[in-house]
Design an enzyme around this catalytic site. Structure first.
Site, PDB file in Angstrom:
ATOM      1  CE  LYS A  14       2.780  -7.684   3.753  1.00 42.95           C
ATOM      2  NZ  LYS A  14       3.605  -6.457   3.936  1.00 42.95           N
ATOM      3  NE  ARG A  89      -1.133  -5.548   8.747  1.00 45.68           N
ATOM      4  CZ  ARG A  89      -1.113  -5.539   7.428  1.00 45.68           C
ATOM      5  NH1 ARG A  89      -1.655  -6.511   6.738  1.00 45.68           N
ATOM      6  NH2 ARG A  89      -0.513  -4.565   6.795  1.00 45.68           N
ATOM      7  NE  ARG A 128       2.902   1.001  -1.654  1.00 43.98           N
ATOM      8  CZ  ARG A 128       2.632   0.198  -0.629  1.00 43.98           C
ATOM      9  NH1 ARG A 128       2.797  -1.105  -0.751  1.00 43.98           N
ATOM     10  NH2 ARG A 128       2.236   0.713   0.517  1.00 43.98           N
ATOM     11  NE  ARG A 161      -1.404   1.319   0.492  1.00 44.23           N
ATOM     12  CZ  ARG A 161      -0.947   0.164   0.967  1.00 44.23           C
ATOM     13  NH1 ARG A 161      -0.602  -0.809   0.135  1.00 44.23           N
ATOM     14  NH2 ARG A 161      -0.830  -0.025   2.258  1.00 44.23           N
ATOM     15  NE  ARG A 172       1.087   1.041   6.079  1.00 42.37           N
ATOM     16  CZ  ARG A 172       1.633   1.357   4.897  1.00 42.37           C
ATOM     17  NH1 ARG A 172       1.804   2.621   4.569  1.00 42.37           N
ATOM     18  NH2 ARG A 172       1.976   0.426   4.049  1.00 42.37           N
TER      19      ARG A 172
END
Ligand code: AP5
Ligand code: MG
Ligand code: ZN
Length: 220
Positions: A14, A89, A128, A161, A172
């Site tokens: 996203k 969400r 990431r 992160r 998550r």
């Protein structure tokens, strides 16, 4: 006016796609996750309230999140449109968004759903790297992390992160399945949902999204 809401699981791409679309269409990219991380970095009151939720991989309560997005969407740079990434969400957030857009005289014109299989999500999140200064996102393969950020003139340090460790990732993704995936049918029923296969390369997914957005309807 473009009113774009990007749906997709954690790691679907996203943020990556929103940055590209924001440049093309010259409308702001509004990421609730980025807004929370900015507030945490600056130690604002909102940041202090949100931190524990992000660290655990839980959703921040709707009242806090909706208030933050309401403020952001009310700014004048959204006059030509907006790209929402990570919001809504939950169903209550989606209802609140509809109400807020009515008040602001705006609307959602399209909801692209970026579909990626679960095992690929975990793989992407583990690789990431995020820039501490500008928030740009890289995959391990595209930029060796020790070289630092390469976005425009930024040279910020790259970090992983704190919610990108395997346990929090899995949490998550589970919360996404339980609380956010119902939005797929919610927006399908409104005739706004368009599915995109997010397992293609980044440029090809971008191309598919652009095609969809160019044929989306206008506000009434
Ligand atoms: P948020 O920041 O929104 O995180 P997320 O939903 O978990 O999504 P991600 O940012 O992890 O994934 P992405 O889809 O943006 O993928 P990306 O483009 O980076 O939220 C974080 C937290 O904030 C939440 O857990 C919650 O606590 C809180 N929060 C936020 N919004 C909230 C809300 N509305 N309500 C309540 N709480 C909220 O890509 C991932 C990786 O894959 C990158 O390395 C990228 O380079 C790579 N990649 C992308 N596309 C491709 C491709 N096509 N091929 C190969 N690699 C790719
Ligand atoms: Mg993101
Ligand atoms: Zn940077």
């Amino acid at each position: 006016m473009y009113g774009i809401v990007l749906l997709g699981a954690p790691g679907a791409g996203k943020g990556t796609q929103a940055v590209l679309l924001s440049k093309d269409l010259r409308i702001p990219h509004i990421s609730s996750g980025d807004l929370f991380r900015e507030n945490i970095k600056n130690q604002t009151e909102l940041g202090k309230q949100a931190q524990q939720y992000l660290d655990r991989g839980d959703l921040v309560p709707d009242e806090i999140t909706i208030g933050m997005v309401r403020e952001r969407l009310s700014r004048p740079d959204t006059a030509r449109g907006f790209i929402l990434d990570g919001f809504p969400r939950t169903i209550p957030q989606a209802d609140a968004l509809a109400q807020l857009l009515r008040e602001l005289g705006k609307c959602i014109t399209i909801v692209p759903y970026i579909r990626v299989r679960e095992r690929m999500l975990m793989e992407r999140l583990s690789h990431r790297w995020t820039c501490r200064d500008c928030g740009a996102v890289f995959s391990y393969e595209s930029v060796p992390p020790r070289e630092g950020c390469k976005k425009d003139v930024c040279t910020g340090e790259l970090y992983q992160r704190s919610d990108d460790n395997p346990e929090t990732q899995a949490r998550r993704i589970r919360i996404y399945q339980e609380q956010t995936a119902p939005l797929i049918d919610y927006y399908r029923n409104l005739g706004l949902l368009r599915e995109v296969n997010g397992e293609h390369t980044i440029p090809y997914v971008h191309h598919l999204l652009r095609q969809l957005i160019m044929t989306s309807h206008e506000c009434d």
